[in-house]
Design a protein around this motif. Structure first.
Motif, PDB file in Angstrom:
ATOM      1  N   LEU A  56       1.447 -61.472   3.166  1.00  0.00           N
ATOM      2  CA  LEU A  56       1.573 -62.629   4.040  1.00  0.00           C
ATOM      3  C   LEU A  56       0.938 -62.351   5.400  1.00  0.00           C
ATOM      4  CD1 LEU A  56       2.783 -65.507   4.332  1.00  0.00           C
ATOM      5  CD2 LEU A  56       4.812 -64.429   5.314  1.00  0.00           C
ATOM      6  N   ALA A  57       1.096 -61.127   5.894  1.00  0.00           N
ATOM      7  CA  ALA A  57       0.517 -60.776   7.189  1.00  0.00           C
ATOM      8  C   ALA A  57      -1.007 -60.877   7.172  1.00  0.00           C
ATOM      9  CB  ALA A  57       0.953 -59.358   7.576  1.00  0.00           C
ATOM     10  N   ARG A 108       6.138 -61.960   8.502  1.00  0.00           N
ATOM     11  CA  ARG A 108       4.694 -61.683   8.496  1.00  0.00           C
ATOM     12  C   ARG A 108       4.354 -60.362   9.185  1.00  0.00           C
ATOM     13  NH1 ARG A 108       2.114 -62.756  13.260  1.00  0.00           N
ATOM     14  NH2 ARG A 108       3.273 -63.913  14.848  1.00  0.00           N
ATOM     15  N   TRP A 162      -2.030 -64.650   6.892  1.00  0.00           N
ATOM     16  CA  TRP A 162      -1.524 -65.459   7.999  1.00  0.00           C
ATOM     17  C   TRP A 162      -2.657 -66.076   8.830  1.00  0.00           C
ATOM     18  CZ3 TRP A 162       3.030 -67.456   8.965  1.00  0.00           C
ATOM     19  CH2 TRP A 162       3.321 -67.929  10.246  1.00  0.00           C
ATOM     20  N   LYS A 202      -1.292 -69.651   9.100  1.00  0.00           N
ATOM     21  CA  LYS A 202      -0.679 -69.757  10.423  1.00  0.00           C
ATOM     22  C   LYS A 202      -0.548 -71.196  10.937  1.00  0.00           C
ATOM     23  CE  LYS A 202      -1.394 -68.401  15.251  1.00  0.00           C
ATOM     24  NZ  LYS A 202      -2.250 -67.618  16.181  1.00  0.00           N
ATOM     25  N   TRP A 260      10.400 -66.345   5.910  1.00  0.00           N
ATOM     26  CA  TRP A 260       9.309 -65.397   5.711  1.00  0.00           C
ATOM     27  C   TRP A 260       9.288 -64.347   6.818  1.00  0.00           C
ATOM     28  CZ3 TRP A 260       6.767 -66.466  10.191  1.00  0.00           C
ATOM     29  CH2 TRP A 260       6.689 -67.786  10.629  1.00  0.00           C
TER      30      TRP A 260
END
Length: 586
Positions: A447-448, A347, A451, A465, A345
């Motif tokens: 995704l960021a 992020r 997270w 996270k 991945w």
């Protein structure tokens, strides 16, 4: 156009508990012994009223009510051991219990069990009417703590049920009851090959699937450099009605000695917002449900496991979708032989918005519940919460929800959440001339953003996270691994420098073509044997052209005999490929 979630309602044959729905193989004993003399009771169930359902569905669509696509309807069933079948005792003391379920006019049937406990020495088989499709053998290894089980769809309106029981097994130890069945009215076409003996051409046609004719099989050239991402993509079937796509994903704490097999999908794929593992007892994960060839080939094979543990999720609110993620963990270890990967991945919230060919933004998914498909694009736009793309190659549909969105290096950067749905021609039909939806503009939950998600509070079970970076390394990217957490060979993708060189050396024009002719201008570093394959957007190969040894030159392709639409020209030097998309618009 309506902006809706991409999940699709699917009343599926599901199984509960911690065990995988992995059959032992084999053939029912009655078949081996040609035991045709045994009386077999036939139990019937009522065919659900599909026509009435379609009227309700049509009204909901007309009212603008966002409704996912329904594939099957349930009907009450009552079949139990031993009362609902007949038992034959063989000379060696072994016993065969058999029963049948018939639902007239049913295209395919799946069975739900609220009591399922088999002692050692018992094998359970399910087959279709002519015996061409066999599921099982299921054994004591498929028992679940909840006592629930189910089987996937079986072709036709008749299901054969058989328990093969060793001598010495106490019949009182068998607990078996089917309490309802699912009748499939959509997306059952892949089972049609089990109807009987047919030519290969018939099978190829029957298996064209339920998605738009403009979708592209995952194995086709647009996805060929991203096989690890394809292998990480799975289909999930939710007993509450949802069929979605998902990605097996890696985390920083994984090692061969301690390997967690996480599955990442969209929160709206399980809209009840459950946060306890028991809510996922009956979720089926389907691996490798894809074609082995770009066009044609045999029956799509898949392997399934049942039951996942809850890890984390965003709260799903259909009126205000923000973050859209659901992280689950497999309860059983995925066999290495299944060739599944745990994807890497990225992020980075400020990811580059464009990639240069041969790299691409790419997605693999199961539109309309169909076999795995591929979509690609060369650019994205971004907001705080979303990555958005307009698909260049291929199409998606409801059922693509939860699928991963991968960057040019094959790292997951988003999760399919919402899309602008279309149903116009020529892509608004499937291979069976049934009207279907499809989409090109897709929003992916970033995704960021997911997270260190804070919208739903500080609980670690509302973030990604703590689970994807349990080692607290702070890394922005992570590579993928095999399902046992050993290293993948090579990089995350199969894109190499020579592929980049080939792609950079080819230009195709005009695009669109208004006279059916397109020109390829080629300028390679050195002379190379080159060929070109022309594909329809459906993945069907139209033509193979051997260009010979080429260093520099201009080649004209006459596509005048082809219908208007999109085509792919796949150039290959035997080691690398470069694909160009062209449009015929005369």
């Amino acid at each position: 156009m309506k902006k809706i979630g991409l999940s699709l309602v699917l009343l599926v044959a599901c199984a509960a508990g911690a065990q995988a729905q992995i059959g032992k193989g084999g053939v029912p004993e009655s078949v081996q012994l040609r035991n045709d003399q045994q009386y077999v009771p036939v139990h019937t169930a009522v065919l659900p009223d599909w026509a009435s359902f379609l009227q309700k569905e049509k009204a909901a669509i007309a009212a603008g009510t966002p409704k996912p696509l329904t594939l099957s309807l349930s009907t009450p069933t009552d079949i139990s051991f031993p009362a609902s079948g007949s038992i034959t005792t063989l000379d060696n003391g072994r016993r065969i219990w058999r029963s049948q379920l018939r639902i007239d006019q049913a295209p395919a049937i799946g069975c739900y069990y609220d009591r399922f406990h088999l002692p050692q020495g018992v094998k359970y088989y399910i087959s279709n009417g002519n015996g061409a499709q066999i599921l099982g053998a299921f054994t004591s290894e498929n028992n679940t703590p909840s006592g629930h089980f189910a089987n996937e769809a079986v072709q036709g309106n008749l299901v054969n049920l058989e328990l093969d029981i060793d001598a010495g097994v106490d019949l009182k130890d068998i607990d078996f009851h089917i309490y309802r069945s699912a009748v499939y009215f959509r997306s059952y076409e892949y089972l049609n090959a089990y109807e009987g003996m047919h030519t290969i051409d018939f099978i190829d046609t029957a298996l064209d699937g339920s998605a738009s004719v403009c979708t592209i099989n995952a194995i086709c050239p647009p996805g060929s450099a991203y096989s690890n991402q394809r292998k990480a993509t799975v289909q999930i079937l939710d007993p509450f009605g949802g069929a979605c796509s998902a990605t097996m994903i890696n985390n920083t704490g994984n090692s061969p000695a301690s390997c967690k097999q996480y599955l990442l999908t969209a929160s709206h794929c399980q809209g009840e917002n459950d946060t306890v593992s028991s809510a996922f007892d009956e979720m089926i994960v389907r691996f490798n449900f894809e074609r082995a060839q770009c066009t044609g080939g045999g029956i799509p094979e898949s392997r399934s496991m049942v039951g996942l543990n809850f890890v984390s999720r965003s709260i799903f609110d259909e009126d205000a979708i923000r973050g859209d993620f659901l992280l689950l963990e497999m309860r059983q270890t995925i066999p290495l032989a299944w060739n599944v990967t745990l994807n890497g991945w990225n992020r980075d919230a400020n990811h580059a918005l464009t990639v240069a060919a041969p790299k691409k933004f790419i997605g693999f998914h199961h539109p309309s519940g169909d076999v795995k498909k591929v979509t690609t694009s060369q650019s994205i736009t971004g907001s705080v919460m979303l990555w958005t793309t307009v698909i260049d190659t291929g199409y998606g549909a409801r059922g693509s929800s939860g699928s991963g969105f991968f960057d040019g290096d094959g790292n997951l950067i988003g999760i399919a959440s919402t899309a602008a749905i279309l149903n116009d021609m020529p892509c608004g039909v499937n291979a069976h001339n049934q009207q279907v939806d499809y989409f090109r503009r897709v929003n992916y939950s970033k995704l960021a953003f997911d997270w260190d998600y804070s919208v739903d509070g500080p609980n670690p079970k509302r973030k990604l996270k703590p689970w994807l970076d349990p080692a607290n390394t702070g890394v922005v990217t992570l590579n993928g691994v095999k399902s046992n957490c050993t290293a993948l060979e090579g990089s995350g993708t199969a894109i190499r420098n020579d592929a980049t060189q080939l792609s950079d050396a080819i230009s195709v024009y005009p695009n669109p073509s208004t006279n059916g002719k397109v020109t390829a201008q080629i300028n390679l570093k050195e002379a190379t044997d080159l060929s070109a394959d022309i594909y329809a957007i459906t993945g069907k190969k139209q033509q193979h052209i051997n260009l010979g040894k080429v260093r520099s030159g201009v080649f004209t392709f006459d596509l005048g005999n082809y219908a208007n639409g999109m085509y792919l020209i796949n150039f290959s030097d035997g080691a690398a490929t470069a694909t160009r998309k062209v449009m015929l618009a005369r």
